[in-house]
Design an enzyme around this catalytic site. Sequence first.
Site, PDB file in Angstrom:
ATOM      1  N   ARG A   1      44.928  83.800  34.505  1.00 14.98           N
ATOM      2  CA  ARG A   1      45.015  83.503  33.292  1.00 14.98           C
ATOM      3  C   ARG A   1      44.757  81.988  33.147  1.00 14.98           C
ATOM      4  O   ARG A   1      44.813  80.796  34.065  1.00 14.98           O
ATOM      5  CB  ARG A   1      46.588  83.596  32.632  1.00 14.98           C
ATOM      6  CG  ARG A   1      47.513  83.117  33.618  1.00 14.98           C
ATOM      7  CD  ARG A   1      48.976  84.143  33.630  1.00 14.98           C
ATOM      8  NE  ARG A   1      50.053  83.362  34.297  1.00 14.98           N
ATOM      9  CZ  ARG A   1      50.165  83.372  35.751  1.00 14.98           C
ATOM     10  NH1 ARG A   1      49.068  83.730  36.439  1.00 14.98           N
ATOM     11  NH2 ARG A   1      50.946  82.828  36.178  1.00 14.98           N
TER      12      ARG A   1
ATOM     13  N   ASP B   1      59.673  67.893  31.792  1.00 12.57           N
ATOM     14  CA  ASP B   1      58.646  67.230  32.755  1.00 12.57           C
ATOM     15  C   ASP B   1      58.709  65.738  32.669  1.00 12.57           C
ATOM     16  O   ASP B   1      59.239  65.118  31.743  1.00 12.57           O
ATOM     17  CB  ASP B   1      57.086  67.681  32.241  1.00 12.57           C
ATOM     18  CG  ASP B   1      57.088  69.211  32.266  1.00 12.57           C
ATOM     19  OD1 ASP B   1      57.605  69.704  33.316  1.00 12.57           O
ATOM     20  OD2 ASP B   1      56.220  69.920  31.688  1.00 12.57           O
TER      21      ASP B   1
ATOM     22  N   ARG C   1      44.604  77.024  35.834  1.00 10.88           N
ATOM     23  CA  ARG C   1      45.474  76.751  37.004  1.00 10.88           C
ATOM     24  C   ARG C   1      45.902  77.804  37.986  1.00 10.88           C
ATOM     25  O   ARG C   1      46.125  77.787  38.962  1.00 10.88           O
ATOM     26  CB  ARG C   1      46.717  76.156  36.529  1.00 10.88           C
ATOM     27  CG  ARG C   1      47.735  75.696  37.484  1.00 10.88           C
ATOM     28  CD  ARG C   1      49.290  75.198  36.730  1.00 10.88           C
ATOM     29  NE  ARG C   1      48.977  74.033  35.957  1.00 10.88           N
ATOM     30  CZ  ARG C   1      50.092  73.720  35.211  1.00 10.88           C
ATOM     31  NH1 ARG C   1      50.949  74.639  34.842  1.00 10.88           N
ATOM     32  NH2 ARG C   1      49.995  72.750  34.322  1.00 10.88           N
ATOM     33  N   TYR C   2      46.056  78.977  37.327  1.00  5.31           N
ATOM     34  CA  TYR C   2      46.216  80.281  38.149  1.00  5.31           C
ATOM     35  C   TYR C   2      45.096  81.088  38.048  1.00  5.31           C
ATOM     36  O   TYR C   2      44.311  80.961  37.437  1.00  5.31           O
ATOM     37  CB  TYR C   2      47.566  80.934  37.363  1.00  5.31           C
ATOM     38  CG  TYR C   2      48.858  80.088  37.161  1.00  5.31           C
ATOM     39  CD1 TYR C   2      49.601  80.139  38.024  1.00  5.31           C
ATOM     40  CD2 TYR C   2      49.137  79.651  35.805  1.00  5.31           C
ATOM     41  CE1 TYR C   2      50.695  79.319  38.164  1.00  5.31           C
ATOM     42  CE2 TYR C   2      50.202  78.848  35.959  1.00  5.31           C
ATOM     43  CZ  TYR C   2      51.163  78.726  36.768  1.00  5.31           C
ATOM     44  OH  TYR C   2      52.316  78.063  36.728  1.00  5.31           O
TER      45      TYR C   2
ATOM     46  N   CYS D   1      58.026  66.224  24.219  1.00  7.31           N
ATOM     47  CA  CYS D   1      56.690  66.961  24.617  1.00  7.31           C
ATOM     48  C   CYS D   1      56.041  66.563  25.718  1.00  7.31           C
ATOM     49  O   CYS D   1      55.688  65.264  25.871  1.00  7.31           O
ATOM     50  CB  CYS D   1      55.645  66.653  23.222  1.00  7.31           C
ATOM     51  SG  CYS D   1      54.046  67.847  23.674  1.00  7.31           S
TER      52      CYS D   1
ATOM     53  N   CYS E   1      50.450  69.049  15.693  1.00  7.84           N
ATOM     54  CA  CYS E   1      51.463  69.961  15.771  1.00  7.84           C
ATOM     55  C   CYS E   1      52.191  69.770  14.315  1.00  7.84           C
ATOM     56  O   CYS E   1      51.700  68.956  13.606  1.00  7.84           O
ATOM     57  CB  CYS E   1      52.469  69.408  16.939  1.00  7.84           C
ATOM     58  SG  CYS E   1      51.688  69.735  18.221  1.00  7.84           S
TER      59      CYS E   1
ATOM     60  N   ASP F   1      58.038  72.941  36.233  1.00  6.87           N
ATOM     61  CA  ASP F   1      56.557  72.794  36.354  1.00  6.87           C
ATOM     62  C   ASP F   1      55.944  71.792  37.422  1.00  6.87           C
ATOM     63  O   ASP F   1      56.351  70.738  37.438  1.00  6.87           O
ATOM     64  CB  ASP F   1      55.918  72.655  35.097  1.00  6.87           C
ATOM     65  CG  ASP F   1      54.847  73.471  34.648  1.00  6.87           C
ATOM     66  OD1 ASP F   1      54.186  73.742  35.841  1.00  6.87           O
ATOM     67  OD2 ASP F   1      54.618  73.520  33.566  1.00  6.87           O
TER      68      ASP F   1
ATOM     69  N   CYS G   1      57.177  66.856  18.860  1.00  7.66           N
ATOM     70  CA  CYS G   1      58.652  66.696  19.469  1.00  7.66           C
ATOM     71  C   CYS G   1      58.864  65.776  20.560  1.00  7.66           C
ATOM     72  O   CYS G   1      57.653  65.242  21.152  1.00  7.66           O
ATOM     73  CB  CYS G   1      58.748  68.068  20.372  1.00  7.66           C
ATOM     74  SG  CYS G   1      58.399  69.600  19.418  1.00  7.66           S
TER      75      CYS G   1
ATOM     76  N   LYS H   1      54.254  76.704  37.953  1.00  2.98           N
ATOM     77  CA  LYS H   1      55.610  76.739  37.677  1.00  2.98           C
ATOM     78  C   LYS H   1      56.557  77.535  38.796  1.00  2.98           C
ATOM     79  O   LYS H   1      55.904  78.250  39.425  1.00  2.98           O
ATOM     80  CB  LYS H   1      55.723  77.697  36.311  1.00  2.98           C
ATOM     81  CG  LYS H   1      55.304  77.159  35.134  1.00  2.98           C
ATOM     82  CD  LYS H   1      55.338  78.106  33.962  1.00  2.98           C
ATOM     83  CE  LYS H   1      54.718  77.583  32.726  1.00  2.98           C
ATOM     84  NZ  LYS H   1      53.175  77.393  32.616  1.00  2.98           N
TER      85      LYS H   1
ATOM     86  N   ARG I   1      52.801  67.141  26.215  1.00  8.56           N
ATOM     87  CA  ARG I   1      51.388  67.012  26.011  1.00  8.56           C
ATOM     88  C   ARG I   1      51.227  65.777  25.007  1.00  8.56           C
ATOM     89  O   ARG I   1      50.261  65.784  24.581  1.00  8.56           O
ATOM     90  CB  ARG I   1      50.658  68.438  25.392  1.00  8.56           C
ATOM     91  CG  ARG I   1      50.470  69.252  26.329  1.00  8.56           C
ATOM     92  CD  ARG I   1      49.403  70.134  26.666  1.00  8.56           C
ATOM     93  NE  ARG I   1      49.360  71.034  27.403  1.00  8.56           N
ATOM     94  CZ  ARG I   1      49.676  72.362  27.254  1.00  8.56           C
ATOM     95  NH1 ARG I   1      49.964  72.797  25.872  1.00  8.56           N
ATOM     96  NH2 ARG I   1      49.843  73.528  28.256  1.00  8.56           N
TER      97      ARG I   1
END
Length: 381
Positions: free
Chosen positions: A127, A304, A123-124, A143, A136, A341, A140, A348, A145
Amino acid sequence: MKLSKYKNLNTSLEDEPDGCKNEISQKESWHSTYSNSLKNIEDLSKFIFIPEAEKPALKQVIRTFHMRIPLYYLSLAKNLNNSNDPIRRQCIPSIEEIEREIHEKIDPLGEEKTSPAPCLIHRYPDRALLIVTGRCFMYCRHCTRKRLWRSRIPEPALKDIELALAYVKENKEIREIIVSGGDPLTLPTEKLDYILSLLTNIKNIEVIRIGTRAPVVFPQRIDENLCKVIEKYENLWINTQFNHPDEITAQSILACKMLQRCGIAISNQSVLLKGINDNIKTMLELCHKLQNIRVRPYYLYQCDPVIGAHHFRTSIWRGIDILENMRGHTSGMCIPTFVVDGIDGKGKIPIGPNYVLSVSPEGLTLRNYRNEILFYFNPKE
Ligand SMILES: *Cc1c(COP(=O)(O)O)cnc(C)c1O
Ligand code: SF4
């Protein structure tokens, strides 16, 4: 059943996504504790009271969004039978997760669209983020994702990861890789080591960052074996996600210490969660405790607009207000940057209190944390 007896609990792997069964390391010592996590509603009802009438709906929820709760994490709840407990809310499914708000998406950040190779989100400019697993230690409930662990997507195969790394090699402007998931530390240590070594061999990669919630939800994972691998990589950073002061315990502190002894600087990325940490008192306590253990608060995320998390979101003004009450009032070392985000891969965006009241050709009218106003002369370029 008492949580202190958790080692004897025998739960099955039946609710684990199919593709996740084969790769988990059976050999490492943390594995048996990992297998003892709670994965279905019947197991859960041994620890908290769930009315029979609510069980079918909850089962429906975890058919869509799996459940996995390490007993260690559940044991941190001060009041398990209070549905507002900050630990309970992060790990125990709620029927609110099957409600859908109009602006919610399963992939709010448009990660699939910005994926030029399997398992890679770019996206950037400099990086990229490598998804090495969909699994996981704990799922959570807030989350972003959720889609990865929702649809029983199999583990990315090594050949997919190699394809992603071929892309990274070709795109020389990428200097940092964020190893993410899921939680990369659910991989067998040997496999993690292998992936890190592949990354290290790419000339343009200067820095590697691992995103993991292991220190918070499953500190047992940080063992000597892992540390031996971690300390080999001198360009490695670790980011984790403490969201509430109740998560900072003797065990999580020890896990952080072990990583720090390997030369790792740990940073923290909290999510602003309604009713959990969306007030200045809790956030200050969390950030002070993190500073005390040398974990640097890095980001505070606006939660999000992912499907099934509307009950965790609060107004952006809350986040700004928390920042307003931190800057100047406490050490700058423990103040995170509040970020939204941007949806659909816009990236971000930092937001915070505004300290510039007006501008003129000569300078700026500013306010400080005490709301004192001053004129600041602005030198010419
Ligand atoms: C968050 C994120 C990064 C890292 O952003 P930083 O601001 O450097 O922490 C990189 N790629 C993706 C896709 C991300 O979501
Ligand atoms: S550990 Fe991270 S990726 Fe895994 S469920 Fe929690 S927030 Fe999501």
